[in-house]
Motif scaffolding. Structure first.
Motif, PDB file in Angstrom:
ATOM      1  N   TYR A 187      -6.097   4.353   4.944  1.00 62.86           N
ATOM      2  CA  TYR A 187      -5.344   4.828   6.011  1.00 62.86           C
ATOM      3  C   TYR A 187      -3.764   4.379   5.754  1.00 62.86           C
ATOM      4  CZ  TYR A 187      -9.539   5.246   8.460  1.00 62.86           C
ATOM      5  OH  TYR A 187     -10.967   5.549   8.768  1.00 62.86           O
ATOM      6  N   VAL A 188      -2.955   5.038   6.521  1.00 66.11           N
ATOM      7  CA  VAL A 188      -1.589   4.448   6.732  1.00 66.11           C
ATOM      8  C   VAL A 188      -1.370   4.285   7.911  1.00 66.11           C
ATOM      9  CG1 VAL A 188       0.902   5.237   6.447  1.00 66.11           C
ATOM     10  CG2 VAL A 188      -0.648   5.713   4.627  1.00 66.11           C
ATOM     11  N   VAL A 189      -1.049   3.115   8.407  1.00 68.86           N
ATOM     12  CA  VAL A 189      -0.607   2.627   9.825  1.00 68.86           C
ATOM     13  C   VAL A 189       0.958   2.677  10.099  1.00 68.86           C
ATOM     14  CG1 VAL A 189      -0.950   0.835  11.302  1.00 68.86           C
ATOM     15  CG2 VAL A 189      -2.783   1.402   9.874  1.00 68.86           C
ATOM     16  N   ALA A 190       1.464   3.203  10.957  1.00 71.56           N
ATOM     17  CA  ALA A 190       2.839   3.171  11.259  1.00 71.56           C
ATOM     18  C   ALA A 190       3.042   2.530  12.480  1.00 71.56           C
ATOM     19  CB  ALA A 190       3.516   4.614  11.042  1.00 71.56           C
ATOM     20  N   TRP A 191       3.946   1.787  12.851  1.00 73.66           N
ATOM     21  CA  TRP A 191       4.040   1.156  14.096  1.00 73.66           C
ATOM     22  C   TRP A 191       5.631   0.998  14.308  1.00 73.66           C
ATOM     23  CZ3 TRP A 191       3.432  -1.938   9.775  1.00 73.66           C
ATOM     24  CH2 TRP A 191       4.280  -3.017   9.580  1.00 73.66           C
ATOM     25  N   ALA A 230     -12.460  -8.847   8.369  1.00 74.78           N
ATOM     26  CA  ALA A 230     -12.966  -8.911   6.957  1.00 74.78           C
ATOM     27  C   ALA A 230     -13.068  -7.423   6.244  1.00 74.78           C
ATOM     28  CB  ALA A 230     -14.242  -9.545   6.931  1.00 74.78           C
ATOM     29  N   SER A 231     -13.406  -6.495   7.053  1.00 74.81           N
ATOM     30  CA  SER A 231     -13.481  -5.081   6.708  1.00 74.81           C
ATOM     31  C   SER A 231     -11.937  -4.547   6.160  1.00 74.81           C
ATOM     32  CB  SER A 231     -13.959  -4.037   7.593  1.00 74.81           C
ATOM     33  OG  SER A 231     -13.229  -3.735   8.694  1.00 74.81           O
ATOM     34  N   LEU A 232     -11.059  -5.058   6.595  1.00 74.71           N
ATOM     35  CA  LEU A 232      -9.634  -4.409   6.435  1.00 74.71           C
ATOM     36  C   LEU A 232      -9.076  -5.118   5.109  1.00 74.71           C
ATOM     37  CD1 LEU A 232      -7.844  -4.716   9.883  1.00 74.71           C
ATOM     38  CD2 LEU A 232      -8.883  -2.437   8.826  1.00 74.71           C
ATOM     39  N   THR A 233      -8.420  -4.151   4.061  1.00 78.44           N
ATOM     40  CA  THR A 233      -8.081  -4.676   3.110  1.00 78.44           C
ATOM     41  C   THR A 233      -6.304  -4.046   3.071  1.00 78.44           C
ATOM     42  OG1 THR A 233      -9.790  -4.675   1.725  1.00 78.44           O
ATOM     43  CG2 THR A 233      -7.575  -4.496   0.539  1.00 78.44           C
ATOM     44  N   ILE A 234      -5.501  -4.753   3.071  1.00 76.76           N
ATOM     45  CA  ILE A 234      -4.105  -4.303   3.078  1.00 76.76           C
ATOM     46  C   ILE A 234      -3.692  -4.304   1.897  1.00 76.76           C
ATOM     47  CG2 ILE A 234      -1.773  -4.731   4.028  1.00 76.76           C
ATOM     48  CD1 ILE A 234      -2.952  -6.343   6.550  1.00 76.76           C
ATOM     49  N   HIS A 235      -3.386  -2.858   1.355  1.00 74.14           N
ATOM     50  CA  HIS A 235      -2.805  -2.560   0.088  1.00 74.14           C
ATOM     51  C   HIS A 235      -1.367  -2.945   0.177  1.00 74.14           C
ATOM     52  CE1 HIS A 235      -6.501  -1.600  -1.345  1.00 74.14           C
ATOM     53  NE2 HIS A 235      -6.728  -0.875  -0.509  1.00 74.14           N
ATOM     54  N   GLN A 236      -0.539  -2.653   1.099  1.00 79.23           N
ATOM     55  CA  GLN A 236       0.899  -2.725   1.103  1.00 79.23           C
ATOM     56  C   GLN A 236       1.301  -2.941   2.826  1.00 79.23           C
ATOM     57  OE1 GLN A 236       3.202   0.224  -0.846  1.00 79.23           O
ATOM     58  NE2 GLN A 236       4.788  -1.226  -1.326  1.00 79.23           N
ATOM     59  N   PHE A 237       2.329  -3.822   2.934  1.00 76.32           N
ATOM     60  CA  PHE A 237       2.670  -4.040   4.407  1.00 76.32           C
ATOM     61  C   PHE A 237       4.279  -4.283   4.050  1.00 76.32           C
ATOM     62  CE2 PHE A 237       2.286  -7.231   7.859  1.00 76.32           C
ATOM     63  CZ  PHE A 237       1.943  -6.427   8.792  1.00 76.32           C
ATOM     64  N   VAL A 238       4.892  -2.995   4.774  1.00 71.45           N
ATOM     65  CA  VAL A 238       6.631  -3.113   4.689  1.00 71.45           C
ATOM     66  C   VAL A 238       7.076  -3.020   5.976  1.00 71.45           C
ATOM     67  CG1 VAL A 238       6.240  -2.534   2.186  1.00 71.45           C
ATOM     68  CG2 VAL A 238       6.483  -0.701   3.939  1.00 71.45           C
ATOM     69  N   ALA A 239       8.151  -3.183   6.253  1.00 71.62           N
ATOM     70  CA  ALA A 239       8.755  -3.161   7.425  1.00 71.62           C
ATOM     71  C   ALA A 239      10.250  -2.490   6.974  1.00 71.62           C
ATOM     72  CB  ALA A 239       9.087  -4.247   8.177  1.00 71.62           C
ATOM     73  N   ARG A 240      10.770  -1.550   8.027  1.00 68.28           N
ATOM     74  CA  ARG A 240      11.983  -1.070   8.043  1.00 68.28           C
ATOM     75  C   ARG A 240      12.947  -2.134   8.676  1.00 68.28           C
ATOM     76  NH1 ARG A 240      12.468   4.707  10.719  1.00 68.28           N
ATOM     77  NH2 ARG A 240      14.467   4.155  10.288  1.00 68.28           N
ATOM     78  N   VAL A 241      14.089  -2.084   8.154  1.00 64.13           N
ATOM     79  CA  VAL A 241      14.863  -3.302   8.758  1.00 64.13           C
ATOM     80  C   VAL A 241      15.112  -3.010  10.252  1.00 64.13           C
ATOM     81  CG1 VAL A 241      17.064  -4.442   8.422  1.00 64.13           C
ATOM     82  CG2 VAL A 241      15.782  -3.700   6.620  1.00 64.13           C
ATOM     83  N   GLY A 242      14.824  -3.794  10.950  1.00 58.39           N
ATOM     84  CA  GLY A 242      15.110  -3.971  12.269  1.00 58.39           C
ATOM     85  C   GLY A 242      14.263  -2.927  13.355  1.00 58.39           C
ATOM     86  N   GLY A 278       7.599  -0.413  10.811  1.00 59.55           N
ATOM     87  CA  GLY A 278       7.047  -0.683   9.614  1.00 59.55           C
ATOM     88  C   GLY A 278       5.688   0.148   9.331  1.00 59.55           C
ATOM     89  N   TYR A 279       5.077  -0.083   8.256  1.00 59.71           N
ATOM     90  CA  TYR A 279       3.886   0.861   7.445  1.00 59.71           C
ATOM     91  C   TYR A 279       3.107  -0.284   6.932  1.00 59.71           C
ATOM     92  CZ  TYR A 279       7.399   4.571   8.320  1.00 59.71           C
ATOM     93  OH  TYR A 279       8.300   5.262   9.015  1.00 59.71           O
ATOM     94  N   ALA A 280       1.840   0.134   6.819  1.00 61.49           N
ATOM     95  CA  ALA A 280       0.785  -0.367   5.957  1.00 61.49           C
ATOM     96  C   ALA A 280      -0.138   0.426   5.638  1.00 61.49           C
ATOM     97  CB  ALA A 280       0.089  -1.518   6.963  1.00 61.49           C
ATOM     98  N   ALA A 281      -0.390   0.324   4.228  1.00 61.46           N
ATOM     99  CA  ALA A 281      -1.375   1.230   3.658  1.00 61.46           C
ATOM    100  C   ALA A 281      -2.542  -0.012   3.506  1.00 61.46           C
ATOM    101  CB  ALA A 281      -0.812   1.537   2.124  1.00 61.46           C
ATOM    102  N   LEU A 282      -3.576   0.695   4.399  1.00 64.67           N
ATOM    103  CA  LEU A 282      -4.831  -0.319   4.257  1.00 64.67           C
ATOM    104  C   LEU A 282      -6.097   0.518   4.130  1.00 64.67           C
ATOM    105  CD1 LEU A 282      -6.153   0.039   7.206  1.00 64.67           C
ATOM    106  CD2 LEU A 282      -4.380  -1.273   8.031  1.00 64.67           C
TER     107      LEU A 282
END
Length: 105
Positions: free
Chosen positions: A3-7, A36-48, A51-55
């Protein structure tokens, strides 16, 4: 499943409300335990602002837990697949579609 999670931070009414929301989310984040079931592959944020997480997870209910825990954010969850898996599945759909009777003259 991947999944890609955007916030994005939810808008608040005043500067004081915004500061209170930021303080609360830091408190929540400091105490939060990732399932425990979640594996975050990438966790990034736009400045200010957002952000996004690939999990990845085998427990979609844990994504709902994540959304509920971080309710001060507007969160979007998009299911994803590896490109080669998508490419492998496409011929089946194309074959089915091409087998439909033509309705155009």
């Amino acid at each position: 499943m991947k999944y890609v999670v955007a916030w994005r931070e939810r808008p608040t009414g005043s500067a004081a409300e915004y500061e209170a929301a930021q303080k609360r989310i830091r408190e929540v984040l400091a105490l939060w335990k990732m399932p425990a079931s979640l594996t975050i592959h990438q966790f990034v944020a736009r400045v200010g602002e957002s952000g996004y997480a690939a999990l990845e997870t085998v427990e979609p209910a844990d994504l709902q837990y994540l959304i509920a825990a971080f309710a001060p954010f507007s969160i979007t969850v998009v299911p994803m697949m590896e490109v080669l898996d998508v490419a492998a599945g496409e011929p089946r759909g194309i074959e089915w579609r091409n087998g439909l009777p033509c309705t155009q003259p």
